[in-house]
Design a protein around this motif. Sequence first.
Motif, mmCIF file in Angstrom:
data_model
loop_
_atom_site.group_PDB
_atom_site.id
_atom_site.type_symbol
_atom_site.label_atom_id
_atom_site.label_comp_id
_atom_site.label_asym_id
_atom_site.label_seq_id
_atom_site.Cartn_x
_atom_site.Cartn_y
_atom_site.Cartn_z
ATOM 1 N N TYR A 1 34.982 28.987 39.581
ATOM 2 C CA TYR A 1 35.293 28.263 38.357
ATOM 3 C C TYR A 1 36.673 27.616 38.466
ATOM 4 C CZ TYR A 1 31.307 30.809 36.621
ATOM 5 O OH TYR A 1 30.035 31.312 36.473
ATOM 6 N N ASN A 2 36.735 26.327 38.195
ATOM 7 C CA ASN A 2 37.987 25.579 38.303
ATOM 8 C C ASN A 2 38.710 25.581 36.956
ATOM 9 O OD1 ASN A 2 37.542 24.771 41.032
ATOM 10 N ND2 ASN A 2 36.073 23.240 40.285
ATOM 11 N N TYR A 3 39.431 26.655 36.684
ATOM 12 C CA TYR A 3 40.180 26.714 35.438
ATOM 13 C C TYR A 3 41.548 26.050 35.630
ATOM 14 C CZ TYR A 3 41.972 30.897 37.843
ATOM 15 O OH TYR A 3 42.493 31.766 38.767
ATOM 16 N N PRO A 4 42.127 25.524 34.551
ATOM 17 C CA PRO A 4 43.426 24.849 34.654
ATOM 18 C C PRO A 4 44.511 25.782 35.177
ATOM 19 C CG PRO A 4 42.388 24.404 32.532
ATOM 20 C CD PRO A 4 41.575 25.480 33.195
ATOM 21 N N ALA B 1 47.797 32.871 34.542
ATOM 22 C CA ALA B 1 48.209 34.209 34.089
ATOM 23 C C ALA B 1 47.070 34.908 33.351
ATOM 24 C CB ALA B 1 49.443 34.112 33.193
ATOM 25 N N LEU B 2 46.350 34.160 32.499
ATOM 26 C CA LEU B 2 45.244 34.752 31.750
ATOM 27 C C LEU B 2 44.123 35.189 32.686
ATOM 28 C CD1 LEU B 2 43.580 35.392 29.202
ATOM 29 C CD2 LEU B 2 42.886 32.989 29.171
ATOM 30 N N TYR B 3 43.700 34.287 33.566
ATOM 31 C CA TYR B 3 42.551 34.599 34.412
ATOM 32 C C TYR B 3 42.879 35.665 35.453
ATOM 33 C CZ TYR B 3 39.892 30.951 32.176
ATOM 34 O OH TYR B 3 39.221 30.204 31.248
ATOM 35 N N ARG B 4 44.135 35.747 35.846
ATOM 36 C CA ARG B 4 44.518 36.814 36.770
ATOM 37 C C ARG B 4 44.420 38.184 36.080
ATOM 38 N NH1 ARG B 4 46.719 37.454 41.678
ATOM 39 N NH2 ARG B 4 47.985 39.306 42.040
ATOM 40 N N VAL B 5 44.826 38.248 34.822
ATOM 41 C CA VAL B 5 44.694 39.495 34.054
ATOM 42 C C VAL B 5 43.227 39.907 33.972
ATOM 43 C CG1 VAL B 5 44.859 40.479 31.727
ATOM 44 C CG2 VAL B 5 46.799 39.241 32.689
ATOM 45 N N ILE B 6 42.368 38.953 33.623
ATOM 46 C CA ILE B 6 40.946 39.262 33.459
ATOM 47 C C ILE B 6 40.310 39.637 34.794
ATOM 48 C CG2 ILE B 6 38.713 38.317 32.774
ATOM 49 C CD1 ILE B 6 40.301 36.500 30.821
ATOM 50 N N GLU C 1 45.286 42.216 46.779
ATOM 51 C CA GLU C 1 44.512 41.395 47.722
ATOM 52 C C GLU C 1 43.103 41.135 47.188
ATOM 53 O OE1 GLU C 1 46.698 42.742 51.912
ATOM 54 O OE2 GLU C 1 44.974 43.884 51.138
ATOM 55 N N ILE C 2 42.512 42.171 46.614
ATOM 56 C CA ILE C 2 41.167 42.030 46.056
ATOM 57 C C ILE C 2 41.176 41.029 44.898
ATOM 58 C CG2 ILE C 2 39.345 43.243 44.766
ATOM 59 C CD1 ILE C 2 40.058 45.723 46.515
ATOM 60 N N VAL C 3 42.178 41.115 44.036
ATOM 61 C CA VAL C 3 42.294 40.176 42.916
ATOM 62 C C VAL C 3 42.405 38.741 43.430
ATOM 63 C CG1 VAL C 3 43.751 39.453 40.981
ATOM 64 C CG2 VAL C 3 43.265 41.884 41.336
ATOM 65 N N SER C 4 43.120 38.559 44.546
ATOM 66 C CA SER C 4 43.308 37.205 45.108
ATOM 67 C C SER C 4 42.005 36.610 45.635
ATOM 68 C CB SER C 4 44.356 37.242 46.225
ATOM 69 O OG SER C 4 43.837 37.869 47.394
ATOM 70 N N TRP C 5 40.988 37.440 45.901
ATOM 71 C CA TRP C 5 39.694 36.925 46.362
ATOM 72 C C TRP C 5 38.936 36.216 45.239
ATOM 73 C CZ3 TRP C 5 37.883 42.237 48.728
ATOM 74 C CH2 TRP C 5 38.670 42.518 49.855
ATOM 75 N N LYS C 6 39.289 36.524 44.003
ATOM 76 C CA LYS C 6 38.642 35.909 42.831
ATOM 77 C C LYS C 6 37.123 36.085 42.868
ATOM 78 C CE LYS C 6 42.351 32.568 42.087
ATOM 79 N NZ LYS C 6 42.717 31.139 41.924
ATOM 80 N N PHE D 1 27.777 32.512 33.901
ATOM 81 C CA PHE D 1 28.969 33.271 34.290
ATOM 82 C C PHE D 1 28.658 34.752 34.353
ATOM 83 C CE2 PHE D 1 32.563 35.900 32.916
ATOM 84 C CZ PHE D 1 33.447 35.660 33.958
ATOM 85 N N GLY D 2 27.913 35.243 33.384
ATOM 86 C CA GLY D 2 27.567 36.657 33.353
ATOM 87 C C GLY D 2 28.390 37.437 32.353
ATOM 88 N N PRO D 3 28.188 38.746 32.299
ATOM 89 C CA PRO D 3 28.885 39.594 31.338
ATOM 90 C C PRO D 3 30.398 39.578 31.533
ATOM 91 C CG PRO D 3 26.961 40.724 32.187
ATOM 92 C CD PRO D 3 27.130 39.489 33.024
ATOM 93 N N PHE D 4 31.106 39.605 30.416
ATOM 94 C CA PHE D 4 32.564 39.675 30.417
ATOM 95 C C PHE D 4 32.979 41.071 29.971
ATOM 96 C CE2 PHE D 4 36.647 39.646 28.401
ATOM 97 C CZ PHE D 4 37.438 38.754 29.122
ATOM 98 N N TYR D 5 33.703 41.757 30.839
ATOM 99 C CA TYR D 5 34.260 43.080 30.520
ATOM 100 C C TYR D 5 35.684 43.111 31.068
ATOM 101 C CZ TYR D 5 31.508 43.080 34.840
ATOM 102 O OH TYR D 5 30.921 42.708 36.030
ATOM 103 N N GLY D 6 36.466 42.100 30.673
ATOM 104 C CA GLY D 6 37.782 41.874 31.265
ATOM 105 C C GLY D 6 38.950 42.479 30.540
ATOM 106 N N ASN D 7 38.697 43.309 29.543
ATOM 107 C CA ASN D 7 39.783 44.019 28.857
ATOM 108 C C ASN D 7 39.800 45.477 29.302
ATOM 109 O OD1 ASN D 7 38.729 42.316 25.869
ATOM 110 N ND2 ASN D 7 40.315 41.647 27.290
ATOM 111 N N PRO D 8 40.954 46.140 29.273
ATOM 112 C CA PRO D 8 40.987 47.568 29.625
ATOM 113 C C PRO D 8 40.026 48.409 28.791
ATOM 114 C CG PRO D 8 43.214 46.698 29.525
ATOM 115 C CD PRO D 8 42.309 45.605 29.017
ATOM 116 N N VAL D 9 39.765 47.980 27.555
ATOM 117 C CA VAL D 9 38.882 48.754 26.678
ATOM 118 C C VAL D 9 37.410 48.431 26.904
ATOM 119 C CG1 VAL D 9 40.643 49.031 24.897
ATOM 120 C CG2 VAL D 9 39.141 47.026 24.840
ATOM 121 N N SER D 10 37.114 47.463 27.769
ATOM 122 C CA SER D 10 35.721 47.117 28.074
ATOM 123 C C SER D 10 35.103 48.169 29.000
ATOM 124 C CB SER D 10 35.653 45.745 28.752
ATOM 125 O OG SER D 10 36.313 44.744 28.003
#
Length: 296
Positions: free
Chosen positions: A255-258, A263-268, A244-249, A170-179
Amino acid sequence: MKRITDTITFIEGPFFQFPYCHCVLVQDDRCCFLDTAMPASHLLEIIEEKQVDVVLYTHGHLDHVYNRNRIHKPFYLYPMEEMWMESEQKFLEAFGFSSSEEKVFGKLMMQAGEWSSGKPDGHLFPGQVIDLGKNRIQVLPLPGHTPGHCGFFFLDEGILYSGDIDLTDFGPFYGNPVSSIEDFISSLEFLIELQPDMILAGHGEGIVKRNVRQRLRDYRDIIFKREDDLVANLKRFGKATLNEIVSWKTIYGKYNYPEEYEALYRVIERNMDVKHLERLIAQGRVVKDNEYYVVT
């Protein structure tokens, strides 16, 4: 559980299940846990058999500090990581849950991870060496994932417990505003130069013994590929808004998340896209024209 040395044991957590991670138990003159987010029943079995003296946390995310309230032992982490334990509101802000819908999901996540407020018994600091007896563990600041994320380096064995520098595909995760992407890259460059003999990571395969330096480079390069993919999409569409950019994922597209976790993955996704866009603007590769992002 996998014995790494006569005193270091790697405790495998359920594969990519929240709120768990792989942890490490050091059985020495002083017995120590590095992160505690294993199934509660497993932890209770261990502490019935072993006299655990202290807990060191790589950072304050729930999938690393889970069980903190069960173990009842002194725990330590970086000062900047206290924000995750300060208050419910502070946790939601630091994670990036801003809308009412997102906060509802965030609170459910906090319940699942058994969040509670709290204060560490002390702080970890850059370069600090913790002497447990046979093992000397050096605290390595490895920010990016979170501001106070750190690793624990066994000085005499060349083994690194790297927390959420997990070397997954998957690679590095920096999905919080503080990341921070820049901090994450710097942390990886530092580890590439350090050349640990073995990495014990918090997620994924967990134990990395071969081609460690190349694995770190490949992991870092996923950041650059994400940026190239984002720029390629911007060129294809000509211009795009953030939504629009967020919708490109770009980050999570393959990744096929449930669906219930949308809501969680859209935030990240949004948080990581924003960080890439800011970096691309700073590099002069992208400009923002009102609400639209455009390739230069």
